[in-house]
Design an enzyme around this catalytic site. Structure first.
Site, PDB file in Angstrom:
ATOM      1  N   ASP A 112      34.575  33.844  38.317  1.00 40.21           N
ATOM      2  CA  ASP A 112      35.563  34.528  38.384  1.00 40.21           C
ATOM      3  C   ASP A 112      36.548  33.420  38.399  1.00 40.21           C
ATOM      4  O   ASP A 112      37.372  33.152  37.408  1.00 40.21           O
ATOM      5  CB  ASP A 112      35.484  35.200  39.827  1.00 40.21           C
ATOM      6  CG  ASP A 112      36.352  35.974  40.594  1.00 40.21           C
ATOM      7  OD1 ASP A 112      37.109  36.710  39.623  1.00 40.21           O
ATOM      8  OD2 ASP A 112      36.830  35.843  41.761  1.00 40.21           O
ATOM      9  N   LYS A 140      34.963  37.179  34.326  1.00 35.44           N
ATOM     10  CA  LYS A 140      36.119  37.717  34.541  1.00 35.44           C
ATOM     11  C   LYS A 140      37.176  36.798  34.107  1.00 35.44           C
ATOM     12  O   LYS A 140      37.737  36.202  35.106  1.00 35.44           O
ATOM     13  CB  LYS A 140      36.562  37.989  36.228  1.00 35.44           C
ATOM     14  CG  LYS A 140      35.785  39.261  36.780  1.00 35.44           C
ATOM     15  CD  LYS A 140      36.230  39.191  38.164  1.00 35.44           C
ATOM     16  CE  LYS A 140      35.114  40.166  38.886  1.00 35.44           C
ATOM     17  NZ  LYS A 140      35.493  40.146  40.291  1.00 35.44           N
ATOM     18  N   PHE A 161      35.781  44.566  41.320  1.00 34.17           N
ATOM     19  CA  PHE A 161      34.865  43.980  42.008  1.00 34.17           C
ATOM     20  C   PHE A 161      33.509  44.783  41.647  1.00 34.17           C
ATOM     21  O   PHE A 161      33.339  46.111  41.589  1.00 34.17           O
ATOM     22  CB  PHE A 161      35.016  44.008  43.487  1.00 34.17           C
ATOM     23  CG  PHE A 161      34.083  43.269  44.183  1.00 34.17           C
ATOM     24  CD1 PHE A 161      34.684  41.701  44.311  1.00 34.17           C
ATOM     25  CD2 PHE A 161      32.826  43.677  44.872  1.00 34.17           C
ATOM     26  CE1 PHE A 161      33.776  40.807  44.960  1.00 34.17           C
ATOM     27  CE2 PHE A 161      32.236  42.705  45.475  1.00 34.17           C
ATOM     28  CZ  PHE A 161      32.500  41.266  45.711  1.00 34.17           C
ATOM     29  N   VAL A 162      32.400  44.188  41.138  1.00 33.71           N
ATOM     30  CA  VAL A 162      31.206  44.678  40.730  1.00 33.71           C
ATOM     31  C   VAL A 162      30.058  44.400  41.404  1.00 33.71           C
ATOM     32  O   VAL A 162      30.120  43.584  42.209  1.00 33.71           O
ATOM     33  CB  VAL A 162      30.950  44.212  39.115  1.00 33.71           C
ATOM     34  CG1 VAL A 162      32.142  44.760  38.135  1.00 33.71           C
ATOM     35  CG2 VAL A 162      30.831  42.550  38.921  1.00 33.71           C
TER      36      VAL A 162
HETATM   37  P1  IMP Z   1      34.418  31.872  41.587  1.00 34.76           P
HETATM   38  O1  IMP Z   1      34.372  30.704  42.344  1.00 34.76           O
HETATM   39  O2  IMP Z   1      35.820  32.441  41.976  1.00 34.76           O
HETATM   40  O3  IMP Z   1      34.478  31.701  40.090  1.00 34.76           O
HETATM   41  O4  IMP Z   1      33.622  32.944  42.072  1.00 34.76           O
HETATM   42  C1  IMP Z   1      32.363  33.135  41.891  1.00 34.76           C
HETATM   43  C2  IMP Z   1      31.335  33.552  42.725  1.00 34.76           C
HETATM   44  O5  IMP Z   1      32.024  34.654  43.319  1.00 34.76           O
HETATM   45  C3  IMP Z   1      29.954  34.311  42.176  1.00 34.76           C
HETATM   46  O6  IMP Z   1      29.063  33.360  42.094  1.00 34.76           O
HETATM   47  C4  IMP Z   1      29.845  35.416  42.884  1.00 34.76           C
HETATM   48  O7  IMP Z   1      29.013  34.994  44.107  1.00 34.76           O
HETATM   49  C5  IMP Z   1      31.333  35.854  43.445  1.00 34.76           C
HETATM   50  N1  IMP Z   1      31.909  36.876  43.017  1.00 34.76           N
HETATM   51  C6  IMP Z   1      33.045  36.874  42.027  1.00 34.76           C
HETATM   52  N2  IMP Z   1      33.308  38.238  41.841  1.00 34.76           N
HETATM   53  C7  IMP Z   1      32.429  39.113  42.258  1.00 34.76           C
HETATM   54  C8  IMP Z   1      32.297  40.386  42.177  1.00 34.76           C
HETATM   55  O8  IMP Z   1      32.848  41.101  41.516  1.00 34.76           O
HETATM   56  N3  IMP Z   1      31.139  40.852  42.826  1.00 34.76           N
HETATM   57  C9  IMP Z   1      30.265  40.097  43.346  1.00 34.76           C
HETATM   58  N4  IMP Z   1      30.368  38.789  43.729  1.00 34.76           N
HETATM   59  C10 IMP Z   1      31.412  38.178  42.929  1.00 34.76           C
END
Ligand code: IMP
Ligand code: MG
Length: 187
Positions: A112, A140, A161-162
């Site tokens: 994300d 994403k 959000f998935v």
């Molecule tokens: P980042 O640190 O922002 O890249 O987020 C990564 C983590 O956020 C992933 O390992 C997921 O656990 C959680 N995450 C991000 N987007 C989603 C979503 O749409 N659904 C569920 N978990 C998410």
């Protein structure tokens, strides 16, 4: 944000199925074949980030034709009920494997902002693996604030959000065989 009641099942939260079971499995088979070619003759360790990456790991490893070991680590960055990253991930479970000199492939459910993987990569690089690459099921891309090179990507998805296929809504519904979009009122 509306509160979810898991006793009602997943249907009330599902806006639509984004990636169905067949599409997931077909793509994972492709990734497995590609990884098997790329890591032929190498000492491979798959490092799965708990808990979201578990479904992906177990399906992916069944498609690998090269020997490999697995290990797990856990990183927390979201509180229950929070749909946005706090931006400060914490390693809550370290790996047991000595990764020095080995080829490490990080297996993660979704990228994300990029903060989680950025943190994990920096943490693991200090242990001098022979190589360290990222395999992510969902990307994403438009949400990225930290650049993370990903060697293998399953699907690029929109900023919604998935849940399902390892990903949770408030810790439930990880068991669904598809990836669905959470309805706006629950996002
Ligand atoms: P980042 O640190 O922002 O890249 O987020 C990564 C983590 O956020 C992933 O390992 C997921 O656990 C959680 N995450 C991000 N987007 C989603 C979503 O749409 N659904 C569920 N978990 C998410
Ligand atoms: Mg995760």
């Amino acid at each position: 944000m509306a509160k979810i009641n898991p006793a009602l099942g997943f249907e009330p939260f599902l806006d639509h199925v984004l990636i169905n079971e067949q599409q997931l499995q077909a793509r994972i088979a492709d990734l497995g074949a590609q990884i098997s070619r790329d890591y032929a003759g190498k000492d491979l360790v798959l490092l799965c980030i708990l808990r979201g990456g578990v479904m992906f790991l177990t399906d992916l490893m069944r498609k690998l034709t090269v020997p490999h070991t697995i290990d797990f680590m856990a990183v927390s960055s979201y509180g229950v009920g929070a749909r946005v990253s706090s931006g400060s991930p914490r390693i809550v479970l370290d790996v047991n494997t000595d990764i020095a000199g080995r080829h490490v492939l990080l297996v993660e459910d979704i990228i994300d902002s990029g903060h989680t993987l950025d943190h994990v990569v920096r943490f693991l690089e200090t242990r001098q693996p022979a190589s360290l690459k990222v395999c992510v099921l969902l990307d994403k891309e438009e949400r990225r604030t930290v650049h993370i090179p990903t060697a293998y990507t399953g699907f690029k998805i929109p900023d919604e959000f998935v849940f399902g296929y390892g990903l949770d809504v408030d810790e439930v519904f990880r068991n669904l065989p598809f990836v669905g979009v959470v309805k706006k009122e629950y996002q």
